[in-house]
Design a protein around this motif. Structure first.
Motif, PDB file in Angstrom:
ATOM      1  N   ALA A  29       0.824  -1.209   0.000  1.00 16.60           N
ATOM      2  CA  ALA A  29       0.000   0.000   0.000  1.00 16.60           C
ATOM      3  C   ALA A  29       0.860   1.261   0.000  1.00 16.60           C
ATOM      4  O   ALA A  29       0.538   2.236  -0.685  1.00 16.60           O
ATOM      5  CB  ALA A  29      -0.943  -0.008   1.198  1.00 16.60           C
ATOM      6  N   LYS A  59      -7.913  -2.657  -0.661  1.00 14.46           N
ATOM      7  CA  LYS A  59      -6.911  -3.706  -0.577  1.00 14.46           C
ATOM      8  C   LYS A  59      -7.533  -4.918   0.100  1.00 14.46           C
ATOM      9  O   LYS A  59      -8.413  -4.780   0.950  1.00 14.46           O
ATOM     10  CB  LYS A  59      -5.663  -3.227   0.156  1.00 14.46           C
ATOM     11  N   LEU A  78      -4.646  -4.964  -4.632  1.00 20.25           N
ATOM     12  CA  LEU A  78      -4.837  -3.546  -4.327  1.00 20.25           C
ATOM     13  C   LEU A  78      -5.439  -2.871  -5.546  1.00 20.25           C
ATOM     14  O   LEU A  78      -4.947  -3.046  -6.665  1.00 20.25           O
ATOM     15  CB  LEU A  78      -3.511  -2.877  -3.969  1.00 20.25           C
TER      16      LEU A  78
END
Length: 101
Positions: A27, A39, A52
């Motif tokens: 991330a 995510k 993601l």
């Protein structure tokens, strides 16, 4: 803005790293250049896979695809610092389905 997904199989955790470090690294790497919308972690055929979803600035189709692929590769490199990885997939949202780049 075009929406993309980066999917990365996780095959192991490197010593000294918590499982949460995998998603945190992914991330952070994607979020450095793009807005991360979602995510998730799934287990597919016994293999953990992180996904993601992120946005790329509106440009022409090819430029957006190149930016998404580059961001996904950067994400993979970041995750490789904490885990061993397998296949990386990059998908683009087209109408109501996800297409692999």
């Amino acid at each position: 803005m075009p929406s993309f997904r980066a999917q990365l199989d996780i095959t192991g955790l490197l010593p000294g790293h918590a499982p949460e470090a995998v998603m945190d690294s992914a991330a952070a790497a994607l979020g450095a250049a793009h807005l991360v919308e979602a995510k998730q972690l799934d287990v597919v055929a016994g293999i953990p896979r992180i996904t993601l979803r992120f946005l790329v600035e509106e440009t022409d189709h090819e430029t957006a695809a190149r930016q998404a692929i580059s961001a996904a590769v950067n994400m993979r490199h970041a995750v490789e610092r904490v885990a061993t990885v397998g296949i990386l997939r990059v998908l683009r949202r087209r109408r109501n389905r996800w297409e692999r780049l």
